[in-house]
Design a protein around this motif. Structure first.
Motif, PDB file in Angstrom:
ATOM      1  N   ASN A   5       0.830  -1.202   0.000  1.00  0.00           N
ATOM      2  CA  ASN A   5       0.000   0.000   0.000  1.00  0.00           C
ATOM      3  C   ASN A   5       0.863   1.251   0.000  1.00  0.00           C
ATOM      4  O   ASN A   5       2.017   1.224   0.423  1.00  0.00           O
ATOM      5  CB  ASN A   5      -0.973   0.000   1.184  1.00  0.00           C
ATOM      6  CG  ASN A   5      -0.252   0.011   2.503  1.00  0.00           C
ATOM      7  OD1 ASN A   5       0.621   0.823   2.737  1.00  0.00           O
ATOM      8  ND2 ASN A   5      -0.624  -0.894   3.389  1.00  0.00           N
ATOM      9  N   ILE A   6       0.277   2.315  -0.492  1.00  0.00           N
ATOM     10  CA  ILE A   6       0.945   3.618  -0.553  1.00  0.00           C
ATOM     11  C   ILE A   6      -0.032   4.649  -0.017  1.00  0.00           C
ATOM     12  O   ILE A   6      -1.192   4.678  -0.420  1.00  0.00           O
ATOM     13  CB  ILE A   6       1.339   3.987  -2.001  1.00  0.00           C
ATOM     14  CG1 ILE A   6       2.288   2.951  -2.591  1.00  0.00           C
ATOM     15  CG2 ILE A   6       1.953   5.386  -2.045  1.00  0.00           C
ATOM     16  CD1 ILE A   6       2.545   3.133  -4.078  1.00  0.00           C
ATOM     17  N   LEU A   7       0.432   5.482   0.892  1.00  0.00           N
ATOM     18  CA  LEU A   7      -0.317   6.641   1.352  1.00  0.00           C
ATOM     19  C   LEU A   7       0.414   7.860   0.816  1.00  0.00           C
ATOM     20  O   LEU A   7       1.519   8.172   1.264  1.00  0.00           O
ATOM     21  CB  LEU A   7      -0.383   6.689   2.879  1.00  0.00           C
ATOM     22  CG  LEU A   7      -1.061   5.506   3.566  1.00  0.00           C
ATOM     23  CD1 LEU A   7      -0.963   5.643   5.077  1.00  0.00           C
ATOM     24  CD2 LEU A   7      -2.499   5.387   3.132  1.00  0.00           C
ATOM     25  N   ALA A   8      -0.183   8.529  -0.142  1.00  0.00           N
ATOM     26  CA  ALA A   8       0.462   9.664  -0.795  1.00  0.00           C
ATOM     27  C   ALA A   8      -0.318  10.938  -0.498  1.00  0.00           C
ATOM     28  O   ALA A   8      -1.542  10.969  -0.628  1.00  0.00           O
ATOM     29  CB  ALA A   8       0.541   9.428  -2.298  1.00  0.00           C
ATOM     30  N   MET A  31      -8.059   1.954  -4.745  1.00  0.00           N
ATOM     31  CA  MET A  31      -7.519   3.309  -4.721  1.00  0.00           C
ATOM     32  C   MET A  31      -8.638   4.251  -4.276  1.00  0.00           C
ATOM     33  O   MET A  31      -9.793   4.082  -4.655  1.00  0.00           O
ATOM     34  CB  MET A  31      -7.020   3.677  -6.122  1.00  0.00           C
ATOM     35  CG  MET A  31      -6.383   5.020  -6.220  1.00  0.00           C
ATOM     36  SD  MET A  31      -5.466   5.320  -7.768  1.00  0.00           S
ATOM     37  CE  MET A  31      -6.423   4.551  -9.029  1.00  0.00           C
ATOM     38  N   SER A  32      -8.285   5.249  -3.462  1.00  0.00           N
ATOM     39  CA  SER A  32      -9.263   6.256  -3.054  1.00  0.00           C
ATOM     40  C   SER A  32      -8.566   7.587  -2.817  1.00  0.00           C
ATOM     41  O   SER A  32      -7.368   7.635  -2.522  1.00  0.00           O
ATOM     42  CB  SER A  32     -10.014   5.827  -1.795  1.00  0.00           C
ATOM     43  OG  SER A  32      -9.139   5.823  -0.689  1.00  0.00           O
ATOM     44  N   ILE A  33      -9.335   8.663  -2.975  1.00  0.00           N
ATOM     45  CA  ILE A  33      -8.840  10.016  -2.724  1.00  0.00           C
ATOM     46  C   ILE A  33      -9.739  10.628  -1.659  1.00  0.00           C
ATOM     47  O   ILE A  33     -10.962  10.637  -1.798  1.00  0.00           O
ATOM     48  CB  ILE A  33      -8.872  10.873  -4.003  1.00  0.00           C
ATOM     49  CG1 ILE A  33      -7.975  10.257  -5.076  1.00  0.00           C
ATOM     50  CG2 ILE A  33      -8.451  12.308  -3.689  1.00  0.00           C
ATOM     51  CD1 ILE A  33      -8.051  10.949  -6.426  1.00  0.00           C
ATOM     52  N   ILE A  98      -4.721  16.292   1.032  1.00  0.00           N
ATOM     53  CA  ILE A  98      -5.385  15.338   0.150  1.00  0.00           C
ATOM     54  C   ILE A  98      -4.615  14.020   0.228  1.00  0.00           C
ATOM     55  O   ILE A  98      -3.402  14.005   0.013  1.00  0.00           O
ATOM     56  CB  ILE A  98      -5.412  15.830  -1.316  1.00  0.00           C
ATOM     57  CG1 ILE A  98      -6.007  17.234  -1.412  1.00  0.00           C
ATOM     58  CG2 ILE A  98      -6.150  14.835  -2.194  1.00  0.00           C
ATOM     59  CD1 ILE A  98      -7.447  17.337  -0.967  1.00  0.00           C
ATOM     60  N   LEU A  99      -5.310  12.955   0.541  1.00  0.00           N
ATOM     61  CA  LEU A  99      -4.680  11.649   0.710  1.00  0.00           C
ATOM     62  C   LEU A  99      -5.122  10.704  -0.405  1.00  0.00           C
ATOM     63  O   LEU A  99      -6.313  10.447  -0.571  1.00  0.00           O
ATOM     64  CB  LEU A  99      -5.051  11.050   2.067  1.00  0.00           C
ATOM     65  CG  LEU A  99      -4.535   9.644   2.354  1.00  0.00           C
ATOM     66  CD1 LEU A  99      -3.015   9.625   2.404  1.00  0.00           C
ATOM     67  CD2 LEU A  99      -5.124   9.128   3.656  1.00  0.00           C
ATOM     68  N   LEU A 100      -4.150  10.229  -1.164  1.00  0.00           N
ATOM     69  CA  LEU A 100      -4.385   9.206  -2.186  1.00  0.00           C
ATOM     70  C   LEU A 100      -3.901   7.889  -1.601  1.00  0.00           C
ATOM     71  O   LEU A 100      -2.714   7.726  -1.318  1.00  0.00           O
ATOM     72  CB  LEU A 100      -3.633   9.540  -3.472  1.00  0.00           C
ATOM     73  CG  LEU A 100      -3.636   8.478  -4.579  1.00  0.00           C
ATOM     74  CD1 LEU A 100      -5.048   8.174  -5.051  1.00  0.00           C
ATOM     75  CD2 LEU A 100      -2.764   8.923  -5.744  1.00  0.00           C
ATOM     76  N   THR A 101      -4.829   6.974  -1.376  1.00  0.00           N
ATOM     77  CA  THR A 101      -4.508   5.662  -0.822  1.00  0.00           C
ATOM     78  C   THR A 101      -4.534   4.655  -1.956  1.00  0.00           C
ATOM     79  O   THR A 101      -5.515   4.579  -2.691  1.00  0.00           O
ATOM     80  CB  THR A 101      -5.529   5.261   0.253  1.00  0.00           C
ATOM     81  OG1 THR A 101      -5.595   6.302   1.234  1.00  0.00           O
ATOM     82  CG2 THR A 101      -5.143   3.960   0.917  1.00  0.00           C
ATOM     83  N   ILE A 102      -3.457   3.903  -2.090  1.00  0.00           N
ATOM     84  CA  ILE A 102      -3.325   2.962  -3.203  1.00  0.00           C
ATOM     85  C   ILE A 102      -2.936   1.595  -2.654  1.00  0.00           C
ATOM     86  O   ILE A 102      -2.033   1.496  -1.816  1.00  0.00           O
ATOM     87  CB  ILE A 102      -2.224   3.416  -4.181  1.00  0.00           C
ATOM     88  CG1 ILE A 102      -2.411   4.879  -4.576  1.00  0.00           C
ATOM     89  CG2 ILE A 102      -2.173   2.520  -5.404  1.00  0.00           C
ATOM     90  CD1 ILE A 102      -1.136   5.567  -4.981  1.00  0.00           C
TER      91      ILE A 102
END
Length: 123
Positions: A5-8, A31-33, A98-102
């Motif tokens: 997972n990536i928390l961007a 994926m979610s924003i 803003i958090l993009l979770t992948i």
């Protein structure tokens, strides 16, 4: 095959959406924003007009808008920075709210990280 997972974190929803479009080419599992805030449930719902007697609470006067949740409005009003006498020393959000979770397949992880960084994200 395993997943990573990536928390961007991004400065704008547009930056995160741009990265999300490019990430679609990879094997993305999920994926979610989302936008996050220092106070829970802080969806803003409009500005108060204190001079017209429309001040709902202290956070409306301090931040120029009312918050949708009663708890968040109370927390914002109780914050030391609301009085103007202190910055609160809380370590404000640095503009990346803003958090993009992948969630990505492990073999695509490095490429996904590169896409995030190229789009201006901080992981």
């Amino acid at each position: 095959m395993s997943e990573k997972n990536i928390l961007a974190y991004f400065k704008s929803p547009e930056e995160a959406q741009s990265a999300a479009k490019k990430l679609q080419a990879l094997r993305i599992v999920d994926m979610s924003i989302d936008r996050f805030s220092r106070y829970p449930g802080t969806e803003l719902y409009g500005s108060g007009l204190p001079f017209a007697g429309d001040m709902v609470n202290l956070s409306a006067a301090t931040y120029g808008t009312s918050m949708s949740g009663e708890s968040s409005a109370i927390m914002a009003a109780a914050d030391p920075s609301s009085s103007g006498m202190s910055d609160g020393g809380q370590g404000e959000i640095t503009g990346r709210d803003i958090l993009l979770t992948i969630v990505v397949q492990e073999d695509c992880f490095d490429r996904a990280m590169k896409i995030v960084e190229d789009a201006g994200g901080m992981a």
